[in-house]
Design a protein around this motif. Sequence first.
Motif, PDB file in Angstrom:
ATOM      1  N   GLY A 119      43.617   9.448 -10.865  1.00 49.03           N
ATOM      2  CA  GLY A 119      43.292   8.295 -10.038  1.00 49.03           C
ATOM      3  C   GLY A 119      43.922   8.321  -8.667  1.00 49.03           C
ATOM      4  N   GLU A 120      44.529   9.438  -8.272  1.00 52.77           N
ATOM      5  CA  GLU A 120      45.252   9.487  -7.008  1.00 52.77           C
ATOM      6  C   GLU A 120      44.342   9.794  -5.831  1.00 52.77           C
ATOM      7  OE1 GLU A 120      48.484   9.232  -4.437  1.00 52.77           O
ATOM      8  OE2 GLU A 120      48.353   8.730  -6.578  1.00 52.77           O
ATOM      9  N   GLN A 121      43.413  10.743  -5.979  1.00 55.59           N
ATOM     10  CA  GLN A 121      42.700  11.251  -4.802  1.00 55.59           C
ATOM     11  C   GLN A 121      41.242  11.560  -5.121  1.00 55.59           C
ATOM     12  OE1 GLN A 121      42.691  15.508  -3.170  1.00 55.59           O
ATOM     13  NE2 GLN A 121      44.483  14.618  -2.156  1.00 55.59           N
ATOM     14  N   SER A 182      39.604   5.828  -6.079  1.00 58.29           N
ATOM     15  CA  SER A 182      40.963   6.378  -6.082  1.00 58.29           C
ATOM     16  C   SER A 182      41.783   5.762  -4.951  1.00 58.29           C
ATOM     17  CB  SER A 182      40.905   7.896  -5.930  1.00 58.29           C
ATOM     18  OG  SER A 182      40.249   8.247  -4.724  1.00 58.29           O
ATOM     19  N   LYS A 183      43.080   6.048  -4.979  1.00 64.57           N
ATOM     20  CA  LYS A 183      43.975   5.473  -3.970  1.00 64.57           C
ATOM     21  C   LYS A 183      43.820   6.142  -2.609  1.00 64.57           C
ATOM     22  CE  LYS A 183      47.543   4.368  -7.431  1.00 64.57           C
ATOM     23  NZ  LYS A 183      46.812   4.947  -8.585  1.00 64.57           N
ATOM     24  N   VAL A 184      43.495   7.424  -2.589  1.00 65.69           N
ATOM     25  CA  VAL A 184      43.387   8.196  -1.342  1.00 65.69           C
ATOM     26  C   VAL A 184      42.029   8.875  -1.319  1.00 65.69           C
ATOM     27  CG1 VAL A 184      44.350  10.102   0.003  1.00 65.69           C
ATOM     28  CG2 VAL A 184      45.882   8.585  -1.268  1.00 65.69           C
ATOM     29  N   ARG A 216      40.660  -1.132   0.147  1.00 71.48           N
ATOM     30  CA  ARG A 216      42.094  -0.910  -0.080  1.00 71.48           C
ATOM     31  C   ARG A 216      42.416   0.534  -0.508  1.00 71.48           C
ATOM     32  NH1 ARG A 216      40.511  -5.735  -2.151  1.00 71.48           N
ATOM     33  NH2 ARG A 216      41.462  -7.607  -1.255  1.00 71.48           N
ATOM     34  N   PHE A 217      41.813   1.497   0.199  1.00 72.69           N
ATOM     35  CA  PHE A 217      42.190   2.889  -0.033  1.00 72.69           C
ATOM     36  C   PHE A 217      42.731   3.478   1.267  1.00 72.69           C
ATOM     37  CE2 PHE A 217      37.770   3.241   1.399  1.00 72.69           C
ATOM     38  CZ  PHE A 217      37.832   4.290   2.296  1.00 72.69           C
ATOM     39  N   GLU A 218      43.386   4.618   1.149  1.00 77.97           N
ATOM     40  CA  GLU A 218      43.959   5.282   2.322  1.00 77.97           C
ATOM     41  C   GLU A 218      43.059   6.444   2.746  1.00 77.97           C
ATOM     42  OE1 GLU A 218      47.685   8.183   3.567  1.00 77.97           O
ATOM     43  OE2 GLU A 218      47.681   7.171   1.621  1.00 77.97           O
ATOM     44  N   LEU A 291      41.222   2.171  -8.968  1.00 79.79           N
ATOM     45  CA  LEU A 291      41.395   0.848  -8.374  1.00 79.79           C
ATOM     46  C   LEU A 291      40.168  -0.006  -8.641  1.00 79.79           C
ATOM     47  CD1 LEU A 291      42.886   1.807  -4.878  1.00 79.79           C
ATOM     48  CD2 LEU A 291      44.123   1.025  -6.903  1.00 79.79           C
TER      49      LEU A 291
END
Length: 506
Positions: A119-121, A182-184, A216-218, A291
């Motif tokens: 779930g990171e990238q 994902s977060k990124v 809300r992701f980077e 997310l």
Amino acid sequence: MTISKEQEAQILRYHHVEKWRVGTIAHQLGIHHNTVNRVLSQAGLPKAVRSQRPSMIDPYLPFLTDTLSRYPTLTASRLYQMVRERGYPGGPDHFRHQLACYRPRPRPEAFLRLRTLPGEQSQVDWGHFGKLTIGRAEHALMAFVMVLSYSRRIFLRFFLGAQMANFLRGHEAAFTAWNGLSKVLLYDNLKSAVLERRGDAIRFHPTLLDFAAHYRFEPRPVAVARGNEKGRVERAIRYVRDHFWPARQWRDLDDLNAQAEAWCNGWAMDRPCPEERSLSVRQVFAQEPLLALPENPYPTDERVEVHIGKTPYARFERNDYSVPHTHVRCTLTVSASPGAVRILDGGQEIAHHVRSYDKGQQIERPEHIEALVQLKRQARRHSGQDRLAQATPASRTLLSQAAERGDNLGTITATLLRLLEDYGAAELEAAINESLAQGVPHPNGVRIALQRRREARNQPPPLGIRLNDERARQLVVSPHDLSGYDQLQAIDTETDGAAEAMYDDQ
């Protein structure tokens, strides 16, 4: 150069049995002598030493090696100019071939295998799949590909072009298909993501930043010349080219995307996961935390300001879309989704059309055109009535009574205007009054009155007959007395009776 196993066996047989030299083997098999040396070296034989002949470049080698040690990226054309100034007699092609043997080679770089947390990238990129022709317009067929770096789940969606609106629509469709994100999100240096880059200083596209804030992701770009950082999405695009695209038959873009969705949820999900070969992508994705999505989606419609000219059409993507005629000479806003084009005046929608991907088309709504036609007809009718009323005030009464009877005022007005041109205002006024006095509020009564008045004054026909001969225009035609024809008819009757009597006597 890659050769077959049969050729490798031939090289070894020619060398051991026939005792051929390296050059002879290379010439007979049509391959480079370096390939022959490689095969012999792999078989445990020492590399054959070829005799070195003197070369024209030999006297200049100290200068070249020294220069290349200080300027390793100096081009061969510039070095050739420098040695020519120092007396080198050879040509540029021979010089380039010789220089390649002495240019220092960069040391190969080793890369670490990148691993990410669940779930990171995710990685995002476009893939070009040729062109698609719709009508007379040609569009680039682009594949939006997003892949989760951990589970390697692929999302695939085709678009007509790589515009920012399609870029965001691809994101939203992927988030919806995965029910999360994902977060990124890792991007190549796309124009849709990065507007400008100076070293480590990056200026993201403001629309992408707003989109990222909404979900809300980077957003994170890869380093320059570091394709290994986004190798997962590049391999995913290659996987699409090899396993989805070949021999694919589809009717239109919607059908192609339906097949892509089925492929992503079926075949691509059931393949082994590269991170865990014992599990499928579907099984690993089920364990990947993502997310949650916000309640409201981000608006991805294209919005363009357009100026309406003297014709009621808004130009968008090489096509014209109709608007109400009341909005000519105004600035409006076009809001376009993949299937529809809405034209707004502020926040009010004034027109709605099906989006066309052709070019040079006029997309119209019948009510827009019909309203304009009615306006023009009324304008012509009112203009004629005003002219008629100014010349002959009695025409107002005739038109009013004709309207009460339900007659066509446009036809009556046009007829009276022709009579006005032929007879003049005074005559027409008198004829209208005479027709009204007899209770006939119609152009036929007015025409009969005009003819009776002309005949009573023994005048020529009106100029409206448009005779070319001037003498014919001045000719007065009086109606003939028909009583003589009656006398002739009576004489013919008596003659016929006498003839019949004589025939009976005989």
